[in-house]
Write an enzyme that holds these catalytic residues in place. Sequence first.
Site, PDB file in Angstrom:
ATOM      1  N   SER A 212       6.178 -79.722 -48.450  1.00 41.39           N
ATOM      2  CA  SER A 212       6.950 -80.334 -49.535  1.00 41.39           C
ATOM      3  C   SER A 212       7.729 -79.243 -50.250  1.00 41.39           C
ATOM      4  O   SER A 212       7.880 -78.139 -49.726  1.00 41.39           O
ATOM      5  CB  SER A 212       6.019 -81.079 -50.498  1.00 41.39           C
ATOM      6  OG  SER A 212       6.775 -81.880 -51.378  1.00 41.39           O
ATOM      7  N   ASN A 213       8.229 -79.525 -51.415  1.00 43.90           N
ATOM      8  CA  ASN A 213       8.934 -78.506 -52.201  1.00 43.90           C
ATOM      9  C   ASN A 213       8.695 -78.770 -53.677  1.00 43.90           C
ATOM     10  O   ASN A 213       8.038 -79.747 -54.049  1.00 43.90           O
ATOM     11  CB  ASN A 213      10.428 -78.502 -51.863  1.00 43.90           C
ATOM     12  CG  ASN A 213      11.056 -79.862 -52.085  1.00 43.90           C
ATOM     13  OD1 ASN A 213      11.074 -80.371 -53.203  1.00 43.90           O
ATOM     14  ND2 ASN A 213      11.552 -80.480 -51.019  1.00 43.90           N
ATOM     15  N   GLY A 214       9.240 -77.901 -54.526  1.00 40.54           N
ATOM     16  CA  GLY A 214       8.896 -77.939 -55.957  1.00 40.54           C
ATOM     17  C   GLY A 214       9.745 -78.880 -56.793  1.00 40.54           C
ATOM     18  O   GLY A 214       9.703 -78.816 -58.020  1.00 40.54           O
TER      19      GLY A 214
END
Length: 415
Positions: A212-214
């Site tokens: 995923s990412n932030g």
Amino acid sequence: MPGAHSQLAGKRVVLAVTGSIAAYKAIGILRLLTQQGACVQVVMTNSATRFVTPLTFEVLSGSLVTCDLFSGRQDMKHLSLTEQADVMLVAPCTANTLAKLALGLADNVLGTMALTLQCPLVICPAMDGEMWSHPTVQAHAKTLQSRGATIVEPENGELASGQWGQGRLATEETILTTVHNVLQPRRDWLGERVLISAGPTREPIDPVRFFSNGSSGKMGYAMAEAAAVRGAEVVLVSGPTHLECPQGVTRVSVVTAHEMLQALTARFDWATTLIMTAAVGDFRAKESHSHKMKKDQWNGEALAVERTPDILLALSALRTNQRMIGFAAETDDLIEHGQTKLQNKQLNMLIVNQVGGEQSAFGNDSNEVIVLTPNSSPCPIQRMPKRELADVLLDHMNNLSGSPRPQPPVSHPIS
Ligand SMILES: Cc1cc2nc3c(=O)[nH]c(=O)nc-3n(C[C@H](O)[C@H](O)[C@H](O)COP(=O)(O)O)c2cc1C
């Protein structure tokens, strides 16, 4: 921020000040309100008078401040004030007053007035970060929101305690913009059908692990709220976030890039404008395990990955006359990378923001961006709260040449 001198001319504002360390900031808010032509009546809680004297507000507002239900002439002033008011603004609002408002307690002027209000209520909490995140305080804020009050969320930053957290009173600009929106909501997006993607996507590796990412989703949610306030029908296709769905917006929750593509494709035909703020993951594991992988099952071999679908490219192929707006998160060469993306994906507009470092767009409440359009030079927009930025970006989208006009209503369901 709307700054014309007479923007609030003739508007009657009740400014309620409570016992927060930020009470002095109400002086700046009062000055801006009066500079813009509003007639302001200040109400203070007893605690607020320990921080700033009523005299200061009396001099600046030109009218007597109401502090005590039982002092002075018993003329039911608290009732007449609310009968005439166009908006009641509680700034700053303590945790204590927030609770009283949510519960309908009327043991002071402010609480009594709030129960007789016939106008919009705008509440600007300010408190320690731990107080603001406390479930009780959050529940009170949600209760008030569900009853139609507008909560201007406190901002992240250094607090009076010296700690960092979310609790600082929102900026004067944000508060004034909210007052403007509440009093004179612009309906310039009426008739538009806006499809917005927001948040990160998650690509499973096994049932507990994922790529995923932030991305927090805050920018997309702010765009959705702004477009809805300005009259658009809005569908928000959101990856996993902790954010509340803005009022008047239909949310469709998805997890993976593939699910996001499906959800957007199904509604693309309905939309007049697509705004892709989501940080869609570029890669997924080639093989997603149905059972949790044990540590000792992994011998250090590389995890095989493959590309996820390119959503903007896929939607471009289905395009009729939708405006297509993209967001790009870049760590370097923002304009150069952005121009390439703008061209390759045939977008009407690309909004580039910086990720990585202290001022990263990810997770922050504020953002600064560069707006790229095919036929004009890059337009930098200074740092501001994301909700305010959303309005500025909608203004830019209004100015797009050849923007499609709203189409006649369609009959198929959209949610
Ligand atoms: C120095 C000081 C600063 C305070 N700052 C805040 C604040 O920023 N936010 C808050 O919710 N309460 C704050 N409080 C606590 C409130 O003043 C207290 O809960 C009071 O009962 C609030 O009354 P009111 O809501 O009627 O104004 C502070 C108290 C002190 C002594």
